[in-house]
Design a protein around this motif. Sequence first.
Motif, mmCIF file in Angstrom:
data_model
loop_
_atom_site.group_PDB
_atom_site.id
_atom_site.type_symbol
_atom_site.label_atom_id
_atom_site.label_comp_id
_atom_site.label_asym_id
_atom_site.label_seq_id
_atom_site.Cartn_x
_atom_site.Cartn_y
_atom_site.Cartn_z
ATOM 1 N N ILE A 1 0.847 -1.192 0.000
ATOM 2 C CA ILE A 1 0.000 0.000 0.000
ATOM 3 C C ILE A 1 0.880 1.238 0.000
ATOM 4 O O ILE A 1 1.638 1.473 0.932
ATOM 5 N N ALA B 1 3.083 -0.995 4.000
ATOM 6 C CA ALA B 1 2.341 0.258 3.801
ATOM 7 C C ALA B 1 3.213 1.413 4.253
ATOM 8 O O ALA B 1 4.057 1.261 5.130
ATOM 9 N N PRO C 1 -3.633 -0.556 10.496
ATOM 10 C CA PRO C 1 -4.875 -1.222 10.120
ATOM 11 C C PRO C 1 -5.701 -1.624 11.338
ATOM 12 O O PRO C 1 -5.185 -1.691 12.454
ATOM 13 N N CYS D 1 -2.723 2.700 5.544
ATOM 14 C CA CYS D 1 -3.594 1.528 5.637
ATOM 15 C C CYS D 1 -4.357 1.568 6.948
ATOM 16 O O CYS D 1 -3.771 1.454 8.017
#
Lengths: 262, 214
Positions: free
Chosen positions: B142, B164, B169, B146
């Motif tokens: 990513i 990321a 997350p 994220c």
Amino acid sequence: MCEVMVVTSGKGGVGKTTTTANIGVGLAMRGKRVAVIDTDTGLRNLDLLLGLENRIMYDLVDVTSGRVAYKKALVRHKKFETLYLLPTSQVRDKSAVKPEQLVELVTEMRNEFDYILIDCPAGLEQGFQTAIAAADVALVVTTPEISSVRDADKIIGELGRADKETIKLIVNRIRPMMVEKGDMLNMDDINEILSLECIGQIPDDEAVVTATNRGEPVITIDSSMAGRAYRNIVARICGEAVPFMTFPREGFLARLRRLFGM
Amino acid sequence: MSGEIIRMKGTRTGLELSFAEGVSFPRIETEIISRLESIEGNFFTRGTEVSIRNGTFPGDQMARLKKIFNQHGLRFSVAEKVEKNIDLPMEKSPDKVPEEEKMIVVNHTLRGGQEIRAKGSVMVFGNVNPGAQIIAGGNIDIRGTCRGIVHAGAFGDVNAFVVADHLIPLQIRIADFFSRSPDDLDPAELNVKSNYPERASVKDGQIVVEPIKR
């Protein structure tokens, strides 16, 4: 050139209808020819906010089903003569209007108006799909709350899926004191998630409630902070570059007064 | 005509020989030797691999032929069966790349409610917002923040990883392993804490997140 804007949010109660009414009135105050269409069939409120409930003869369902011409269903605002309301039915439900019917209607109306504002119902269901179908621009309203921002994010995704590329953000009900103390999401927090062009930051203002009850949108009240914020939004929609207002910090005296309940 | 006694066919590895029917082995043998020893019209350059289909001659005769070819600097083998439709790897068209090796590239921010499912790896140029999900058989990369749910190696690949620019997350899943964001961390604090690229992978039976450079 007519611009068709849909006012949407995903979450209910964040101020879609209030925003629609105020922007509609604001544009009309500038002499623009404006139509506001309520698509919240079954739960209509826009007529109340504009103080036009008692003048409704026909509604959106009558128009889309071909019973009357749209011009017969339009209700002219009593004060701002270039503002018209196309109310929706209170007895039918969202399935009564199909997306293609609204597209057809709006295409017909484009020649007569400078701006067409569509008030979208909450949720993601058919009512939403219908409301956005005809729009060139989407105005996404959110409040500085995590649930509202989350829903706005979801809505932006849905708008993208429907190929609506021009999306603008309006943040409603900001409480500057809480933001300052870090108890409320600030603009940076919201931008980080939504990353949209913001065209309005409206403070929480009691005048909105009293204005709503009277059927006179707050934008007409000069002294109101929210009214000023709405006037700025209207200016930005008309292409003027207006800086965002800074909210005055509560003065020492005012705080003292509040402390003693005065 | 002697030319008809031996037939040659090019294969992926060299030449395959076949012989006219009803010709005796001694005659074939002399023919091969004369071909190998003649200077003109000798197709058997040194190093060529020559093969004869299995079962053409009995084992001892095959061995004699092998000896003759080897003496002339050629390699000899017994082909097991007819090679049909030789597919060279370089001739494969791009769409024959197996699903698992394909990478899906997402060129926008994934918003709440959006989901990407892929057998292979996924790359996102944008953010993954809360409520969005990526489920990939391979890795997940990513180039942004994220905040959603990411599942790498969803079909059991424990070597899969998640990268990321800003890895915060709600949940990370890698193969059968699972990890979620700490409950007691303030989101604002989290924003500051990991403002550099990170990589999550499975180490010693648990998901480990470590900073990387890129």
